[in-house]
Design an enzyme around this catalytic site. Structure first.
Site, PDB file in Angstrom:
ATOM      1  N   PHE A 145     -26.684  -1.426 -14.238  1.00 31.86           N
ATOM      2  CA  PHE A 145     -27.248  -2.667 -13.700  1.00 31.86           C
ATOM      3  C   PHE A 145     -26.982  -2.825 -12.196  1.00 31.86           C
ATOM      4  O   PHE A 145     -27.180  -3.906 -11.650  1.00 31.86           O
ATOM      5  CB  PHE A 145     -26.668  -3.879 -14.443  1.00 31.86           C
ATOM      6  CG  PHE A 145     -26.916  -3.839 -15.927  1.00 31.86           C
ATOM      7  CD1 PHE A 145     -28.184  -4.085 -16.445  1.00 31.86           C
ATOM      8  CD2 PHE A 145     -25.888  -3.527 -16.812  1.00 31.86           C
ATOM      9  CE1 PHE A 145     -28.421  -4.034 -17.817  1.00 31.86           C
ATOM     10  CE2 PHE A 145     -26.118  -3.475 -18.186  1.00 31.86           C
ATOM     11  CZ  PHE A 145     -27.389  -3.726 -18.690  1.00 31.86           C
ATOM     12  N   LEU A 146     -26.509  -1.756 -11.536  1.00 28.56           N
ATOM     13  CA  LEU A 146     -26.174  -1.909 -10.114  1.00 28.56           C
ATOM     14  C   LEU A 146     -27.412  -2.260  -9.301  1.00 28.56           C
ATOM     15  O   LEU A 146     -28.540  -1.934  -9.672  1.00 28.56           O
ATOM     16  CB  LEU A 146     -25.516  -0.639  -9.564  1.00 28.56           C
ATOM     17  CG  LEU A 146     -26.299   0.681  -9.515  1.00 28.56           C
ATOM     18  CD1 LEU A 146     -27.326   0.732  -8.403  1.00 28.56           C
ATOM     19  CD2 LEU A 146     -25.340   1.834  -9.370  1.00 28.56           C
ATOM     20  N   LEU A 169     -35.109 -16.673  -7.387  1.00 24.09           N
ATOM     21  CA  LEU A 169     -36.102 -17.741  -7.282  1.00 24.09           C
ATOM     22  C   LEU A 169     -36.655 -17.814  -5.861  1.00 24.09           C
ATOM     23  O   LEU A 169     -37.022 -18.892  -5.407  1.00 24.09           O
ATOM     24  CB  LEU A 169     -35.476 -19.085  -7.674  1.00 24.09           C
ATOM     25  CG  LEU A 169     -35.411 -19.402  -9.171  1.00 24.09           C
ATOM     26  CD1 LEU A 169     -34.827 -20.784  -9.407  1.00 24.09           C
ATOM     27  CD2 LEU A 169     -36.790 -19.296  -9.841  1.00 24.09           C
ATOM     28  N   GLY A 225     -42.192 -14.885  -2.422  1.00 24.01           N
ATOM     29  CA  GLY A 225     -42.445 -13.903  -1.372  1.00 24.01           C
ATOM     30  C   GLY A 225     -43.532 -12.912  -1.729  1.00 24.01           C
ATOM     31  O   GLY A 225     -44.474 -13.232  -2.453  1.00 24.01           O
ATOM     32  N   GLY A 269     -40.653  -5.036  -6.061  1.00 25.18           N
ATOM     33  CA  GLY A 269     -41.009  -3.616  -5.936  1.00 25.18           C
ATOM     34  C   GLY A 269     -39.759  -2.821  -6.227  1.00 25.18           C
ATOM     35  O   GLY A 269     -38.887  -3.290  -6.962  1.00 25.18           O
ATOM     36  N   CYS A 329     -37.081   0.374  -9.764  1.00 26.34           N
ATOM     37  CA  CYS A 329     -36.828   0.029 -11.173  1.00 26.34           C
ATOM     38  C   CYS A 329     -37.813  -0.956 -11.778  1.00 26.34           C
ATOM     39  O   CYS A 329     -38.420  -0.660 -12.815  1.00 26.34           O
ATOM     40  CB  CYS A 329     -35.404  -0.517 -11.316  1.00 26.34           C
ATOM     41  SG  CYS A 329     -34.155   0.754 -11.065  1.00 26.34           S
ATOM     42  N   LYS A 377     -35.814  -3.607  -0.278  1.00 26.06           N
ATOM     43  CA  LYS A 377     -34.814  -4.651  -0.055  1.00 26.06           C
ATOM     44  C   LYS A 377     -33.904  -4.186   1.065  1.00 26.06           C
ATOM     45  O   LYS A 377     -33.929  -3.002   1.438  1.00 26.06           O
ATOM     46  CB  LYS A 377     -34.030  -4.936  -1.340  1.00 26.06           C
ATOM     47  CG  LYS A 377     -33.222  -3.743  -1.838  1.00 26.06           C
ATOM     48  CD  LYS A 377     -32.575  -4.008  -3.169  1.00 26.06           C
ATOM     49  CE  LYS A 377     -31.474  -5.037  -3.032  1.00 26.06           C
ATOM     50  NZ  LYS A 377     -30.628  -5.110  -4.240  1.00 26.06           N
ATOM     51  N   ARG A 390     -39.062   3.727  -2.716  1.00 24.15           N
ATOM     52  CA  ARG A 390     -39.871   3.872  -3.930  1.00 24.15           C
ATOM     53  C   ARG A 390     -40.506   2.532  -4.319  1.00 24.15           C
ATOM     54  O   ARG A 390     -39.816   1.540  -4.481  1.00 24.15           O
ATOM     55  CB  ARG A 390     -39.013   4.416  -5.079  1.00 24.15           C
ATOM     56  CG  ARG A 390     -38.647   5.866  -4.907  1.00 24.15           C
ATOM     57  CD  ARG A 390     -37.734   6.354  -6.010  1.00 24.15           C
ATOM     58  NE  ARG A 390     -36.389   5.829  -5.886  1.00 24.15           N
ATOM     59  CZ  ARG A 390     -35.377   6.168  -6.692  1.00 24.15           C
ATOM     60  NH1 ARG A 390     -35.584   7.004  -7.682  1.00 24.15           N
ATOM     61  NH2 ARG A 390     -34.179   5.658  -6.516  1.00 24.15           N
TER      62      ARG A 390
HETATM   63  P1  NAD Z   1     -32.737   9.375  -8.145  1.00 31.65           P
HETATM   64  O1  NAD Z   1     -34.118   9.889  -8.147  1.00 31.65           O
HETATM   65  O2  NAD Z   1     -32.178   8.743  -6.912  1.00 31.65           O
HETATM   66  O3  NAD Z   1     -31.721  10.548  -8.534  1.00 31.65           O
HETATM   67  C1  NAD Z   1     -31.966  11.466  -9.545  1.00 31.65           C
HETATM   68  C2  NAD Z   1     -31.193  12.736  -9.223  1.00 31.65           C
HETATM   69  O4  NAD Z   1     -31.251  13.598 -10.350  1.00 31.65           O
HETATM   70  C3  NAD Z   1     -31.754  13.516  -8.044  1.00 31.65           C
HETATM   71  O5  NAD Z   1     -30.724  13.779  -7.100  1.00 31.65           O
HETATM   72  C4  NAD Z   1     -32.275  14.821  -8.665  1.00 31.65           C
HETATM   73  O6  NAD Z   1     -32.152  15.922  -7.801  1.00 31.65           O
HETATM   74  C5  NAD Z   1     -31.355  14.945  -9.870  1.00 31.65           C
HETATM   75  N1  NAD Z   1     -31.861  15.791 -10.947  1.00 31.65           N
HETATM   76  C6  NAD Z   1     -33.115  15.831 -11.485  1.00 31.65           C
HETATM   77  N2  NAD Z   1     -33.167  16.750 -12.466  1.00 31.65           N
HETATM   78  C7  NAD Z   1     -31.928  17.291 -12.574  1.00 31.65           C
HETATM   79  C8  NAD Z   1     -31.353  18.291 -13.388  1.00 31.65           C
HETATM   80  N3  NAD Z   1     -32.073  18.920 -14.309  1.00 31.65           N
HETATM   81  N4  NAD Z   1     -30.062  18.597 -13.203  1.00 31.65           N
HETATM   82  C9  NAD Z   1     -29.314  17.967 -12.281  1.00 31.65           C
HETATM   83  N5  NAD Z   1     -29.797  17.005 -11.472  1.00 31.65           N
HETATM   84  C10 NAD Z   1     -31.091  16.678 -11.607  1.00 31.65           C
HETATM   85  O7  NAD Z   1     -32.643   8.366  -9.367  1.00 31.65           O
HETATM   86  P2  NAD Z   1     -31.785   7.012  -9.471  1.00 31.65           P
HETATM   87  O8  NAD Z   1     -32.395   5.943  -8.653  1.00 31.65           O
HETATM   88  O9  NAD Z   1     -30.346   7.324  -9.292  1.00 31.65           O
HETATM   89  O10 NAD Z   1     -32.065   6.632 -10.998  1.00 31.65           O
HETATM   90  C11 NAD Z   1     -31.509   7.387 -12.053  1.00 31.65           C
HETATM   91  C12 NAD Z   1     -31.744   6.631 -13.344  1.00 31.65           C
HETATM   92  O11 NAD Z   1     -31.017   5.388 -13.304  1.00 31.65           O
HETATM   93  C13 NAD Z   1     -33.199   6.248 -13.592  1.00 31.65           C
HETATM   94  O12 NAD Z   1     -33.451   6.311 -14.968  1.00 31.65           O
HETATM   95  C14 NAD Z   1     -33.264   4.811 -13.126  1.00 31.65           C
HETATM   96  O13 NAD Z   1     -34.268   4.079 -13.786  1.00 31.65           O
HETATM   97  C15 NAD Z   1     -31.898   4.298 -13.509  1.00 31.65           C
HETATM   98  N6  NAD Z   1     -31.439   3.167 -12.705  1.00 31.65           N
HETATM   99  C16 NAD Z   1     -31.597   3.186 -11.349  1.00 31.65           C
HETATM  100  C17 NAD Z   1     -31.119   2.124 -10.597  1.00 31.65           C
HETATM  101  C18 NAD Z   1     -31.301   2.097  -9.109  1.00 31.65           C
HETATM  102  O14 NAD Z   1     -31.052   1.056  -8.500  1.00 31.65           O
HETATM  103  N7  NAD Z   1     -31.727   3.176  -8.469  1.00 31.65           N
HETATM  104  C19 NAD Z   1     -30.463   1.053 -11.211  1.00 31.65           C
HETATM  105  C20 NAD Z   1     -30.300   1.082 -12.599  1.00 31.65           C
HETATM  106  C21 NAD Z   1     -30.790   2.150 -13.336  1.00 31.65           C
END
Ligand code: NAD
Length: 463
Positions: free
Chosen positions: A172-173, A282, A285, A289, A292, A352, A359
């Site tokens: 949830f970060l 709330l 804007g 986006g 997530c 943000k 993304r």
């Molecule tokens: P990201 O795209 O920033 O990072 C994914 C990483 O995985 C990349 O560095 C990529 O090189 C690596 N990777 C891909 N395939 C791989 C493999 N086979 N072996 C090793 N590494 C591999 O993604 P993220 O933003 O950190 O999100 C990760 C997950 O967490 C997603 O499911 C996302 O929905 C979820 N999530 C993200 C956030 C956020 O704020 N970014 C918050 C909550 C949950």
């Protein structure tokens, strides 16, 4: 404890660095060699406040290492986090190919030690069982390799019988405050039907649960919800769907406010004082986006459809959100009439502040529409620069290094991201540099009175 995080993006790297920071022995695995080299040299591949500092400290204490070799990470970790991306497919469902590759890979490298495999990636409901199946597929593939069976061994008994359980531990970060959020979460959700796995997760998170990193030592321990796999997976989607819907709700109210002459910032304040509603999320804007909300709503709508359910409320939240982008362009057209041949400057590109993540940033939609309408687009972002970003949507954008360069000869500025430095600017000087000092404030971030006094026409959302 010995931990391995697989995927070192916004989630995996922050998780790995924070777990090392609280005393665990962490190996982070990523299949991108350039990223791994960068991290090995002590640099973070992403911009996240405080991340580089805790990475460096944990690396010098020997508790944080990086590798491209999954076998090394799997061998090391008693807890293995899957934290790879789950981007959207064109039909809205999640692309789970990266999770699939990692789960199979884990299976291929498991030894006979008990391991907890943790789904930290946001994955469709049912993925816990699916990951278990894939890990077992990986094990089966490995067991087929004759090299596993030594001379004189009985092939039947020397086959690997892995001991593992899968836990869903959704993340949830918030990007921009990811370190704080990881060390000071509102709650920890653990989905599993196995108590041994849950107990290991509780041990892993104990310093965090006990609030050892809280600024206020008297705060209650972190709430831990231990539940079944499917419910844990659904909690992540439901949380994001609720937050996105809350933003779409206030944007809908903002649009009615504009028509009746009410001020949505006052309305937000007024309803937010109701403890049943709360004042967060709330702010009217440009709409939501980021990496997530869009993909998670699309995936949840898709899951509903898979089961014959039409998620009407979620679809409406998406549609109101898309409408907000068009509304901003309409405001610009109302002021400038014709956009063809005009120069529009964007303040901020990221979805943000305090992140470099582009993304699904609303700015990308606005850039595309402006270019289609024949405008020239300039942009200034405190973090995104031509050197740091090769994003193809920015190919036709003139990325400049300062607010003054952005203002020079621009016909209007659109504030896309509420970076705090935008409040410190000398707007009087900026107004003088512009062809027409118009500010479309998509975050209701700047003081209308201050901007008007500086010579701007300040146009907010819903007020
Ligand atoms: P990201 O795209 O920033 O990072 C994914 C990483 O995985 C990349 O560095 C990529 O090189 C690596 N990777 C891909 N395939 C791989 C493999 N086979 N072996 C090793 N590494 C591999 O993604 P993220 O933003 O950190 O999100 C990760 C997950 O967490 C997603 O499911 C996302 O929905 C979820 N999530 C993200 C956030 C956020 O704020 N970014 C918050 C909550 C949950």
């Amino acid at each position: 404890m010995r931990v391995c995080t697989i995927g070192t993006g916004y989630v995996g790297l922050v998780t790995g660095a924070c777990l090392a920071h609280i005393g665990h022995d962490v190996i982070c695995v990523d299949n991108n060699p350039a990223k791994v080299e960068l991290m090995k040299s002590g640099h973070s591949p992403i911009y996240e406040p405080g991340l580089s500092e805790i990475m460096k400290a944990a690396m010098s204490s020997g508790r944080l290492q990086f590798t491209t070799d999954l076998a090394v990470g799997v061998e090391h970790g008693e807890i293995l986090f899957i934290a790879v991306g789950t981007p959207p497919l064109p039909n809205g469902s999640s692309d789970t190919q990266y999770v699939e590759a990692v789960a199979k890979g884990i299976g291929q490298h498991l030894n006979s030690d008990y391991k907890v495999i943790v789904n930290k990636s946001t994955v469709p409901i049912g993925s816990g069982d699916w990951v278990k199946m894939l890990v077992l597929d990986g094990v089966a593939e490995r067991n087929k390799q004759p090299s596993l069976v030594g001379a004189g061994d009985n092939p039947q008994t020397s086959r690997l019988a892995p001991q593992f359980d899968v836990v869903s531990n959704p993340e949830f970060l918030r990007e921009g405050s990811a370190i704080y959020d990881t060390l000071n979460p509102d709650r920890i959700v653990l989905g599993s039907n196995n108590q041994q796995a849950i107990d290991l997760m509780l041990k892993l998170y104990a310093p965090i649960i006990d609030r050892q990193y809280a600024e206020d030592a008297t705060v209650a321990p972190v709430a831990v919800l231990s539940t079944d796999l499917g419910s844990a997976e659904m909690i992540k989607y439901a949380a994001n769907a609720f937050l996105a819907t809350k933003i779409s709700f206030i944007n809908e109210i903002a649009n009615i406010c504009e028509r009746v002459g009410a001020d949505v910032t006052q309305v937000s304040k007024g309803i937010g004082l109701d403890s049943r509603i709360g004042n967060k999320f709330l702010n009217a804007g440009i709409g939501w986006g980021g990496s997530c909300f869009p993909k998670d709503l699309a995936a949840l709508i898709h899951t509903g459809a898979d089961y014959g359910y039409d998620a009407q409320l979620l679809k409406a939240a998406v549609s109101v959100n898309q409408q907000q982008r068009a509304l901003v362009i309409q405001k610009l057209q109302t002021s400038l009439k014709i956009l063809k041949g005009k120069t529009i400057g964007l303040f901020g590109l990221t979805f943000k502040p305090d992140t470099d993540d582009l993304r699904d940033a609303p700015a990308l939609d606005i850039i595309q529409i402006l270019i289609e309408l024949g405008a020239k687009v300039k942009a200034y972002d405190p973090i995104v620069s031509p050197q740091s970003s090769t994003h193809q949507c920015l190919a036709n954008v003139d990325l400049v290094d300062s607010p003054t360069l952005l203002a020079a000869n621009s016909d209007a500025i659109i504030l896309m991201t509420e970076w705090s430095e935008f409040q410190q600017i000398d707007y009087q000087q900026l107004a003088k540099l512009m062809r027409s000092p118009i500010m479309i404030d998509c975050r209701n971030f700047l003081s209308p009175a201050k901007l008007t006094a500086a010579g701007f026409q300040h146009i907010g959302i819903g007020c």
